[in-house]
Design an enzyme around this catalytic site. Structure first.
Site: not given
Ligand code: BGC
Length: 431
Positions: A71, A133, A187
């Site tokens: 996004r 993320s 995130d």
């Molecule tokens: C990642 C995290 C992320 C989470 C939610 C996981 O696979 O390692 O960094 O916050 O997914 O998106």
């Protein structure tokens, strides 16, 4: 026969109050170890962010990249906890993008940004917050090295590299001179920051979507592994709880893990998050076929192929929608659909209960006796859309805290992951 099979599965996937209490204890030990820099399945990553004051202002661009739907948002922060979204667009990162090389990947992101700016006629100078993320070790608010991809991403040449530098180079290649990257965030951190911009009682951000993870504010003095400079008494920690590996697994979890692109990694994520629940259910359904428990032979092909049953489909079935209507497959009996629905319920119930136990562990790490009210900002399709998921979480929370569960407020926080990066960017100019 089917009843016996279902009962066996339900027993295997049962996650009791006792399991939750045991998990909370080992989760907290892993948290402590992670904060001290000792070996731990919880990375406990410093984020270089603290909670906002609510008075941050300005216009920002946010890039929110954490799944196949990226996004891009143009955000106006008005202060007093008020946020205006000037523009928002989703871009889908196809399989060909998430398994290519670093330059193709980041060029694609830069192209999307460029298209977004054109569409919204944004040709002014803009500061950019980048929500990325995945597990990233940050050394400042504007640098971070990707440890390892999760959620099926496999872009070559990014692990071990600074993702801000890679994106910045792509911006330069694409002539995006009026953009300046100022903040990098996870995130969960963005979600926590967004809700606490609006509500100061918020002290945890959780994602329950394709992946799962959480962040919370920690006292700086407890992050003993942190040797850098920091101006506040608190810093938000990205737990990376998807990696937690002290939960009892079923044979289905073991097999899924073994066959995955990251065996041994993201154990809790593989039991809880949207990328995997459909796949766990598919594996159980496949066994039901092999045992001759299902009537409709036509379904067999679907259940033979890994990841052919998505969590989204499971969620539709949970809401009594027939996902097979348009598939061209005929003759699927109600009995088989009922079995699939029950299996979906078993698998998603365990996921919700594990998620609540993890939240409870973090809360009692922050507030041992649970004396205070806590608002938990949660985003992600599992929590938002999967029928019964939130209710299952609430039930587990009440079992864990029979007298205090009403102090815990699970609050859906839409688009927090992206908006949070804008708030973080704004807070940098205001402290
Ligand atoms: C990642 C995290 C992320 C989470 C939610 C996981 O696979 O390692 O960094 O916050 O997914 O998106």
């Amino acid at each position: 026969m089917i009843d016996g099979f279902l009962k066996e599965i339900a027993n295997m996937f049962d996650f009791t109050r006792k399991d939750a209490c045991e998990m909370m204890r080992s989760f907290q030990i892993e948290m402590e170890n992670g904060l001290k820099g000792r070996k731990s399945s919880l990375k406990m990553l410093p984020s270089f962010v603290r909670r906002p004051k609510g008075n941050e202002k300005g216009d920002f661009l946010a890039i929110d990249l954490g799944g196949i739907n990226m996004r891009i948002l143009a955000i106006r922060l008005l202060g007093q906890g008020k946020i205006e979204t000037i523009g928002m667009k989703r871009f889908s990162l196809g399989k060909e993008i998430i398994s290519k090389t670093e330059d193709v990947f980041f060029d694609f992101i830069a192209d999307c940004v460029s298209a977004f700016l054109k569409e919204h006629k944004l040709d002014v100078f803009l500061e950019v917050g980048f929500t990325f993320s995945f597990p990233v070790i940050q050394t400042s608010i504007l640098s971070g090295v990707l440890v390892s991809w999760t959620k099926g991403f496999a872009v070559k040449g990014v692990e071990g590299h600074d993702v801000v530098t890679l994106l910045d180079k792509a911006f330069k290649r694409k002539g995006l001179e009026n953009l300046k990257l100022v903040a990098l965030a996870n995130d969960t951190v963005g979600t926590l920051v967004t809700q606490s911009y609006i509500n100061p009682l918020c002290d945890m951000g959780v994602i329950l979507g394709t992946g799962t993870n959480a962040a919370y504010p920690e006292r700086l003095e407890s992050i003993t592994k942190f040797k850098g400079m920091w101006y506040s008494e608190e810093m938000i920690i990205n737990i990376e709880w998807g990696g937690f590996d002290k939960i009892k697994m079923t044979k289905y979890d073991e097999q899924l893990d073994k066959d995955s692109e990251n065996p041994g990694g993201q154990r809790m994520e593989k039991m809880v998050s949207g990328r995997y629940l459909g796949e766990i259910a598919r594996r159980i359904m496949k066994e039901a076929f092999e045992k001759g428990l299902l009537g409709s032979k036509e379904l067999k092909d679907i259940f033979l192929k890994p990841y052919s049953l998505t969590t989204e489909q499971l969620s539709l079935i949970a809401s009594d929608k027939n996902i097979f209507n348009d598939s061209g497959i005929e003759g699927i009996s109600d009995k088989d659909i009922r079995l699939l629905k029950e299996i979906g319920q078993i698998v998603s119930k365990r996921a919700a209960r594990i998620a609540s136990a993890a939240i409870a562990a973090v809360l009692t790490h922050m507030d041992k006796e649970l004396k205070l009210e806590h608002v938990i900002a949660i985003d992600g399709s599992l929590f938002e859309k999967y029928k019964g998921f939130k209710e299952n979480m609430d039930t587990m929370m009440k079992e864990i805290f029979p007298n205090q569960a009403d102090k815990i407020h699970l609050s859906l926080t839409h688009d927090g992951s992206g908006i949070g990066a804008a708030i973080i960017a704004a807070s940098l100019s205001s402290h």
